[in-house]
Design a protein around this motif. Structure first.
Motif, PDB file in Angstrom:
ATOM      1  N   THR A  11      47.473  21.343  11.366  1.00  0.00           N
ATOM      2  CA  THR A  11      47.094  20.589  10.174  1.00  0.00           C
ATOM      3  C   THR A  11      45.619  20.871   9.880  1.00  0.00           C
ATOM      4  N   ASP A  12      45.147  20.417   8.730  1.00  0.00           N
ATOM      5  CA  ASP A  12      43.729  20.602   8.411  1.00  0.00           C
ATOM      6  C   ASP A  12      42.835  19.831   9.383  1.00  0.00           C
ATOM      7  N   TRP A  13      43.315  18.699   9.888  1.00  0.00           N
ATOM      8  CA  TRP A  13      42.514  17.959  10.877  1.00  0.00           C
ATOM      9  C   TRP A  13      42.468  18.699  12.209  1.00  0.00           C
ATOM     10  N   ASN A  14      43.567  19.329  12.603  1.00  0.00           N
ATOM     11  CA  ASN A  14      43.512  20.173  13.792  1.00  0.00           C
ATOM     12  C   ASN A  14      42.462  21.264  13.611  1.00  0.00           C
ATOM     13  N   ALA A  16      39.879  21.340  11.713  1.00  0.00           N
ATOM     14  CA  ALA A  16      38.517  20.794  11.673  1.00  0.00           C
ATOM     15  C   ALA A  16      38.089  20.165  12.991  1.00  0.00           C
ATOM     16  N   ARG A  18      39.408  17.241  14.319  1.00  0.00           N
ATOM     17  CA  ARG A  18      39.369  15.786  14.201  1.00  0.00           C
ATOM     18  C   ARG A  18      40.478  15.144  15.028  1.00  0.00           C
ATOM     19  N   GLN A  20      43.497  13.011  15.588  1.00  0.00           N
ATOM     20  CA  GLN A  20      44.548  12.789  14.603  1.00  0.00           C
ATOM     21  C   GLN A  20      45.415  11.572  14.921  1.00  0.00           C
ATOM     22  N   THR A  23      47.626   9.067  12.430  1.00  0.00           N
ATOM     23  CA  THR A  23      47.326   9.333  11.028  1.00  0.00           C
ATOM     24  C   THR A  23      48.225  10.468  10.557  1.00  0.00           C
ATOM     25  N   ILE A  25      48.879  13.317   8.848  1.00  0.00           N
ATOM     26  CA  ILE A  25      48.306  14.473   8.172  1.00  0.00           C
ATOM     27  C   ILE A  25      49.367  15.579   8.101  1.00  0.00           C
ATOM     28  N   GLU A  89      40.544   7.646  15.166  1.00  0.00           N
ATOM     29  CA  GLU A  89      41.269   8.627  14.369  1.00  0.00           C
ATOM     30  C   GLU A  89      40.433   9.052  13.155  1.00  0.00           C
ATOM     31  N   GLY A  90      40.367  10.341  12.964  1.00  0.00           N
ATOM     32  CA  GLY A  90      39.546  10.915  11.902  1.00  0.00           C
ATOM     33  C   GLY A  90      38.175  11.364  12.369  1.00  0.00           C
TER      34      GLY A  90
END
Length: 204
Positions: A11-14, A16, A18, A20, A23, A25, A89-90
């Protein structure tokens, strides 16, 4: 009965870095390609179904894998949901130790609850699928804690599980056995687990 525990695609959070947790995503384009690549690696085995965590990134990974293998997508299992990391988270993973040195995130699910929850999910899947080999798409921390609960080791001694990696567990007459972790035979992984445990013990 063999179960493949697959971490969802990226995911985009992975990407970046962040935290997760729960959440929800979605997969990015790389994550979808990883799911297709995972399906190709799993094609040599016979699978009766693919199931997943309820979170969207796991469901979509499962659906992609199922479509490519011609395996029906079954139900989702709440027990496969990722650990809840509460207020963390985040947050960038690189900032966690500075903000929460003890990793005591407000609102988080306790570490010791995660592995047993994962085992309960596996037991439900066994009951629901009557001995068939099943693909299970879930989350890195949930899978690592579940494997560690089966083998009696600390989850932190296990290696990081990359997106779309597959770990095999087997349900035998006397319980669960781990056959591989992220595609590596468990006997080899065990040496790394024991080395990591020794390193941390000497450093403490």
């Amino acid at each position: 009965m063999v179960l493949s525990l697959i971490r969802h695609g990226q995911t985009d959070w992975n990407l970046a870095g962040r935290m997760q947790g729960r959440t929800d995503i979605p997969l990015n384009a790389t994550g979808r390609e990883q799911a297709r690549a995972a399906a190709a690696l799993l094609a040599d085995h016979e699978w009766s179904a693919v199931v997943s965590s309820p979170l969207g990134r796991a469901r979509e990974t499962a659906q992609i894998i199922g479509e490519h293998l011609g395996v029906p997508f079954g139900e989702t299992y709440d027990e496969l949901t990722e650990q809840d990391f509460g207020v963390a988270e985040g947050t960038l993973v690189s900032e966690l130790d500075a903000r929460w040195p003890n990793r005591d995130f407000e609102g988080m699910e306790l570490d010791e609850e995660v592995g047993p929850r994962g085992i309960r999910g596996l037991e439900r899947i066994v009951e629901d699928h009557d001995g068939g080999n099943v693909l299970i798409v879930a989350h890195g921390t949930l899978i690592r804690h579940t494997l560690a609960t089966i083998t009696g080791h600390e989850p932190r001694h296990y290696p990081k599980l990359e997106n779309a990696s597959s770990s095999l567990v087997e349900r035998g007459d006397v319980g669960w056995n781990v056959r591989s972790v992220a595609g590596v035979d468990f006997a080899e992984v065990l040496r790394g687990i024991e080395e990591r445990a020794t390193e941390l013990r000497l450093a403490s």
